[in-house]
Scaffold this motif. Structure first.
Motif, PDB file in Angstrom:
ATOM      1  N   UNK A  72       0.767  -1.242   0.000  1.00  0.00           N
ATOM      2  CA  UNK A  72       0.000   0.000   0.000  1.00  0.00           C
ATOM      3  C   UNK A  72       0.792   1.283   0.000  1.00  0.00           C
ATOM      4  N   UNK A  73       2.149   1.185   0.063  1.00  0.00           N
ATOM      5  CA  UNK A  73       2.947   2.400   0.151  1.00  0.00           C
ATOM      6  C   UNK A  73       4.207   2.326  -0.707  1.00  0.00           C
ATOM      7  N   UNK A  74       4.687   3.498  -1.055  1.00  0.00           N
ATOM      8  CA  UNK A  74       6.017   3.666  -1.633  1.00  0.00           C
ATOM      9  C   UNK A  74       6.736   4.690  -0.774  1.00  0.00           C
ATOM     10  N   UNK A  75       7.831   4.269  -0.166  1.00  0.00           N
ATOM     11  CA  UNK A  75       8.636   5.152   0.670  1.00  0.00           C
ATOM     12  C   UNK A  75       9.983   5.361  -0.005  1.00  0.00           C
ATOM     13  N   UNK A  76      10.408   6.609  -0.126  1.00  0.00           N
ATOM     14  CA  UNK A  76      11.644   6.953  -0.824  1.00  0.00           C
ATOM     15  C   UNK A  76      12.520   7.792   0.094  1.00  0.00           C
ATOM     16  N   UNK A  77      13.792   7.449   0.168  1.00  0.00           N
ATOM     17  CA  UNK A  77      14.761   8.240   0.920  1.00  0.00           C
ATOM     18  C   UNK A  77      15.793   8.808  -0.031  1.00  0.00           C
ATOM     19  N   UNK A  78      15.890  10.141  -0.085  1.00  0.00           N
ATOM     20  CA  UNK A  78      16.905  10.830  -0.867  1.00  0.00           C
ATOM     21  C   UNK A  78      18.117  11.084   0.021  1.00  0.00           C
ATOM     22  N   UNK A  79      19.209  10.385  -0.255  1.00  0.00           N
ATOM     23  CA  UNK A  79      20.414  10.574   0.550  1.00  0.00           C
ATOM     24  C   UNK A  79      21.105  11.896   0.216  1.00  0.00           C
ATOM     25  N   UNK A  80      20.718  12.509  -0.922  1.00  0.00           N
ATOM     26  CA  UNK A  80      21.286  13.804  -1.305  1.00  0.00           C
ATOM     27  C   UNK A  80      20.152  14.794  -1.579  1.00  0.00           C
ATOM     28  N   UNK A  81      19.467  15.240  -0.524  1.00  0.00           N
ATOM     29  CA  UNK A  81      18.360  16.180  -0.739  1.00  0.00           C
ATOM     30  C   UNK A  81      18.825  17.530  -1.281  1.00  0.00           C
ATOM     31  N   UNK A  82      20.143  17.779  -1.219  1.00  0.00           N
ATOM     32  CA  UNK A  82      20.662  19.036  -1.766  1.00  0.00           C
ATOM     33  C   UNK A  82      20.662  19.052  -3.296  1.00  0.00           C
ATOM     34  N   UNK A  83      20.447  17.885  -3.908  1.00  0.00           N
ATOM     35  CA  UNK A  83      20.420  17.818  -5.370  1.00  0.00           C
ATOM     36  C   UNK A  83      19.023  18.132  -5.887  1.00  0.00           C
ATOM     37  N   UNK A  84      18.920  18.759  -7.058  1.00  0.00           N
ATOM     38  CA  UNK A  84      17.601  19.007  -7.642  1.00  0.00           C
ATOM     39  C   UNK A  84      17.099  17.761  -8.370  1.00  0.00           C
ATOM     40  N   UNK A  85      15.796  17.704  -8.609  1.00  0.00           N
ATOM     41  CA  UNK A  85      15.266  16.631  -9.450  1.00  0.00           C
ATOM     42  C   UNK A  85      15.783  16.765 -10.877  1.00  0.00           C
ATOM     43  N   UNK A  86      16.031  17.979 -11.303  1.00  0.00           N
ATOM     44  CA  UNK A  86      16.593  18.200 -12.634  1.00  0.00           C
ATOM     45  C   UNK A  86      18.114  18.084 -12.602  1.00  0.00           C
ATOM     46  N   UNK A  87      18.598  17.140 -11.807  1.00  0.00           N
ATOM     47  CA  UNK A  87      20.013  16.816 -11.734  1.00  0.00           C
ATOM     48  C   UNK A  87      20.506  16.497 -13.145  1.00  0.00           C
ATOM     49  N   UNK A  88      21.575  17.138 -13.562  1.00  0.00           N
ATOM     50  CA  UNK A  88      22.029  17.029 -14.951  1.00  0.00           C
ATOM     51  C   UNK A  88      22.342  15.586 -15.339  1.00  0.00           C
ATOM     52  N   UNK A  89      21.762  15.151 -16.439  1.00  0.00           N
ATOM     53  CA  UNK A  89      22.057  13.859 -17.046  1.00  0.00           C
ATOM     54  C   UNK A  89      22.251  14.106 -18.532  1.00  0.00           C
ATOM     55  N   UNK A  90      23.485  13.945 -19.018  1.00  0.00           N
ATOM     56  CA  UNK A  90      23.753  14.189 -20.425  1.00  0.00           C
ATOM     57  C   UNK A  90      22.854  13.375 -21.330  1.00  0.00           C
ATOM     58  N   UNK A  91      22.595  12.127 -20.944  1.00  0.00           N
ATOM     59  CA  UNK A  91      21.717  11.261 -21.743  1.00  0.00           C
ATOM     60  C   UNK A  91      20.308  11.850 -21.838  1.00  0.00           C
ATOM     61  N   UNK A  92      19.746  12.230 -20.695  1.00  0.00           N
ATOM     62  CA  UNK A  92      18.381  12.753 -20.714  1.00  0.00           C
ATOM     63  C   UNK A  92      18.306  14.104 -21.431  1.00  0.00           C
ATOM     64  N   UNK A  93      19.297  14.957 -21.210  1.00  0.00           N
ATOM     65  CA  UNK A  93      19.268  16.283 -21.825  1.00  0.00           C
ATOM     66  C   UNK A  93      19.400  16.205 -23.347  1.00  0.00           C
ATOM     67  N   UNK A  94      20.007  15.155 -23.839  1.00  0.00           N
ATOM     68  CA  UNK A  94      20.127  14.992 -25.290  1.00  0.00           C
ATOM     69  C   UNK A  94      18.949  14.252 -25.898  1.00  0.00           C
ATOM     70  N   UNK A  95      18.213  13.478 -25.082  1.00  0.00           N
ATOM     71  CA  UNK A  95      17.234  12.542 -25.636  1.00  0.00           C
ATOM     72  C   UNK A  95      15.789  12.849 -25.292  1.00  0.00           C
ATOM     73  N   UNK A  96      15.531  13.652 -24.261  1.00  0.00           N
ATOM     74  CA  UNK A  96      14.171  13.859 -23.772  1.00  0.00           C
ATOM     75  C   UNK A  96      13.687  15.275 -24.092  1.00  0.00           C
ATOM     76  N   UNK A  97      12.742  15.430 -25.001  1.00  0.00           N
ATOM     77  CA  UNK A  97      12.228  16.777 -25.278  1.00  0.00           C
ATOM     78  C   UNK A  97      11.566  17.418 -24.075  1.00  0.00           C
TER      79      UNK A  97
END
Length: 487
Positions: free
Chosen positions: A333-358
Motif C-alpha cells: 500500500x505504500x512507496x517510501x523513498x529516501x533521498x540521501x542527497x536532498x541538496x540535489x535538484x530533481x533536474x540533476x544534470x544527465x547528459x543522456x536525458x538532456x540529449x534525448x528527452x524533449x
C-alpha cells in the motif's frame, strides 16, 4: 573397460536428469511501463501481449530493483540486489569480473545441461543482442549462441530475446491521429503541451512495435511445436523513458509489465502480490529442478509457495554523469523513498536525458513563464524532500507526497526501520565510492558532456544550445510550429 563404459553411461544419465524440465524463454523490453491493453492502457494496440495475459498470468505489482537498465539487468540476471554485489552504478566504464560466489542464471543453467541463447528479437535492425551488465562477461562463454533451434535433440533451452523498443530515440511518426492525441491520458505531473502529447504518442507506437516482436517470437515457438512446452516470460528492465520515469524511484520508473505463460499456469490468472525482477532467476532454477544458491536474494514465484512478503526494495545510484543515491521501500500500500542527497535538484544534470528527452527543456521553459501546475513545479525545485511517502491505495501512481501528514507518522517510522534494516543486512554498497578501476566522477562528467555536445553538433549546433534552442529543435522534429505557444 566395462567399468569405464558404465561410468560414462551413468554420467550421461545424470546430465540428462539434470537437464530435464521445461524450456524457458525471457522476452525483455527496454524501458517500458505496464502500458498494454491487458493492463488497461488506452490508445495502444497490443494483441500479442494481451494474448500472453489471456493465456497465462498477469502480475500487477512487479517492480525492477533499479530504474535504469544496466543496474536492473545486473540484478535480475543474478537474482540479487545490485547494491549487494556492488553493481549499482549505471553504465560502468570498466566492468570487472564477478566476485565469488556469484554466477548469472545463464551460466547456472548452461552448466546443468540447458542450451542457453541470447538473441535480438525478430524484426529488429539491431545486430548484437543486449546484455548491458555492470560486470565483465564474454557472450561466447555466457551463451551457446543466438539460436535456440541449434540445440541437441530433446535438449531443453533457455532463450533470451532482447527488444530494444521502446528505448529512446522513438521513431518520429510521419503523421498523427489527432483524436488519439487528444485521448492520451497524461499523468498530471507532466505538462499538457502538444510536444508532450506527440512524444507520448511516439512512445505508444514504439510499445506497439514491442508487441509485434513478441508476436514473431510466439509464432516461432508455435511453428516449431515448442510453445506448449515452454515457460514464456515477458517483462521490461524498468519503467518508461520519460522525465520522471526512468532513473527515478517512482511508480513510473520501477513498475514493469510481467506476463508469464506456460505449463502449470492457468489462463487469465492475475497475481496482485509484490514481485521483484530479482525473483525471476531463482524461479528459473526451481522450474529446472536445480538448487537455489544461498546468496540469491530473489525468491521463486511459480512452482511451490509464492513469496507472500510485505516489502521489496529498490535503489538508484550514479547514472552515467548524474551522481545520486536514493533508496525505496515498496509495500502493498505504500512507496517510501529516501533521498540521501536532498541538496540535489530533481533536474540533476544527465547528459543522456538532456540529449534525448524533449520534456527536459520544455519543463524549464514552462517554469520560466510560470506555466507549470504546483505538482509539476515541484520537480523543478533546487532541493528535494529528504523523505517521500506515497499512499498507493489512494494514489496508485504515487504522485502526492504525504510524508508530512501526521496520520502517516507511525507508518513512516516502520518504513524507515525497514529501509535501515535492509541497507544493513543486504550489505548495501551504495555509500562507497566507485572502485579505483573507474574514472573519477569529474572525468566521467567531462566525457559525457563531450558526448552531449557532439550529439547537438550533429544536429546543427556549433555551440552548446540553450533550453530555448533545444526546445525549438524538438518542436521541429515533432512537426510542431517552432513558435508553439507555451501556455
Amino acid at each position: 573397460m566395462m567399468r569405464c563404459v558404465l561410468l560414462l553411461v551413468l554420467g550421461l544419465v545424470c546430465q540428462l536428469g539434470q537437464a530435464a524440465g521445461p524450456n524457458l524463454v525471457w522476452i525483455i523490453a527496454d524501458d517500458m511501463s505496464p502500458d498494454t491493453g491487458a493492463y488497461g492502457a488506452v490508445g495502444v494496440k497490443t494483441p500479442n501481449l494481451d494474448r500472453l495475459a489471456h493465456e497465462g498470468r498477469r502480475y500487477t505489482r512487479a517492480y525492477a530493483s533499479a530504474p535504469v537498465c544496466s543496474s536492473s539487468r545486473s540484478a535480475f540476471i543474478l537474482g540479487c540486489y545490485q547494491t549487494t554485489t556492488g553493481l549499482q552504478a549505471h553504465d560502468v566504464e570498466n566492468p570487472q569480473p564477478l566476485a565469488t560466489p556469484y554466477k548469472p542464471i545463464p551460466t547456472l543453467l548452461r552448466e546443468a545441461g540447458w542450451f542457453v541463447t541470447n538473441a535480438v528479437a525478430p524484426g529488429s535492425k539491431k545486430k548484437v543482442p543486449k546484455t548491458h551488465y555492470n560486470f565483465a562477461h564474454d557472450p561466447k562463454v555466457l551463451f551457446d549462441g543466438n539460436d535456440w533451434t541449434q540445440r541437441k535433440p530433446e535438449q531443453p533451452f533457455f532463450a533470451q530475446f532482447q527488444i530494444s523498443e521502446p528505448h529512446r530515440p522513438f521513431p518520429i511518426p510521419e503523421s498523427y491521429d489527432e483524436e488519439a492525441l487528444r485521448k492520451i491520458q497524461l499523468p498530471p505531473n507532466y505538462p499538457d503541451h502538444p510536444l508532450t502529447r506527440r512524444d507520448w504518442y511516439a512512445y505508444q507506437r514504439s510499445v506497439e512495435v514491442v508487441d509485434q516482436r513478441v508476436g514473431a517470437i510466439l509464432d516461432q515457438l508455435e511453428k516449431a511445436g515448442e510453445l506448449e512446452n515452454t515457460i514464456v516470460m515477458f517483462f521490461a528492465d524498468h519503467g518508461r523513458p520519460m522525465p520522471w520515469g526512468k532513473q527515478w524511484l517512482s511508480v513510473e520508473g520501477l513498475q514493469v509489465p510481467l506476463l508469464i505463460r506456460g505449463p502449470g499456469l492457468g489462463a487469465g490468472e492475475v497475481e496482485e502480490r509484490l514481485v521483484s525482477l530479482i525473483d525471476l532467476a531463482p524461479s528459473m532454477l526451481e522450474l529446472a529442478g536445480l538448487p537455489i544458491p544461498e546468496w540469491m536474494q530473489g525468491r521463486p514465484l511459480l512452482k511451490n509457495s509464492f513469496p507472500d512478503r510485505t516489502v521489496i526494495f529498490a535503489a538508484r545510484d550514479r547514472c552515467g554523469d548524474a551522481e545520486d543515491r536514493i533508496r525505496a521501500v515498496i509495500t502493498p500500500g505504500q512507496l517510501f523513498v529516501k533521498n540521501f542527497h536532498p541538496e540535489l535538484p530533481y533536474l540533476n544534470w544527465s547528459g543522456y536525458k538532456e540529449a534525448s528527452y524533449p520534456g527536459m527543456p520544455l519543463i524549464r521553459e514552462l517554469k520560466k513563464i510560470g506555466a507549470l501546475s504546483p505538482m509539476q513545479a515541484r520537480y523543478t525545485r533546487e532541493r528535494r524532500e529528504p523523505l517521500e511517502l506515497y499512499d498507493l491505495e489512494a494514489d496508485p501512481t504515487g504522485l502526492v507526497n504525504v510524508v508530512k501528514d501526521p496520520q502517516q507518522s507511525q507508518r513512516l517510522a516502520h518504513l524507515q526501520a525497514d529501509l535501515d534494516a535492509w541497507v544493513t543486512t543486504s550489505g548495501d554498497r551504495g555509500a562507497l565510492p566507485d572502485p579505483p578501476t573507474e574514472p573519477s566522477l569529474e572525468q566521467i562528467k567531462h566525457d559525457k558532456k563531450q558526448d552531449y555536445l557532439r550529439t547537438w553538433a550533429k544536429r546543427g549546433f556549433k555551440d552548446e544550445p540553450s533550453d530555448a534552442q533545444r526546445l525549438t529543435w524538438w518542436l521541429h522534429q515533432y512537426g510542431l510550429p517552432e513558435k508553439e505557444p507555451l501556455n
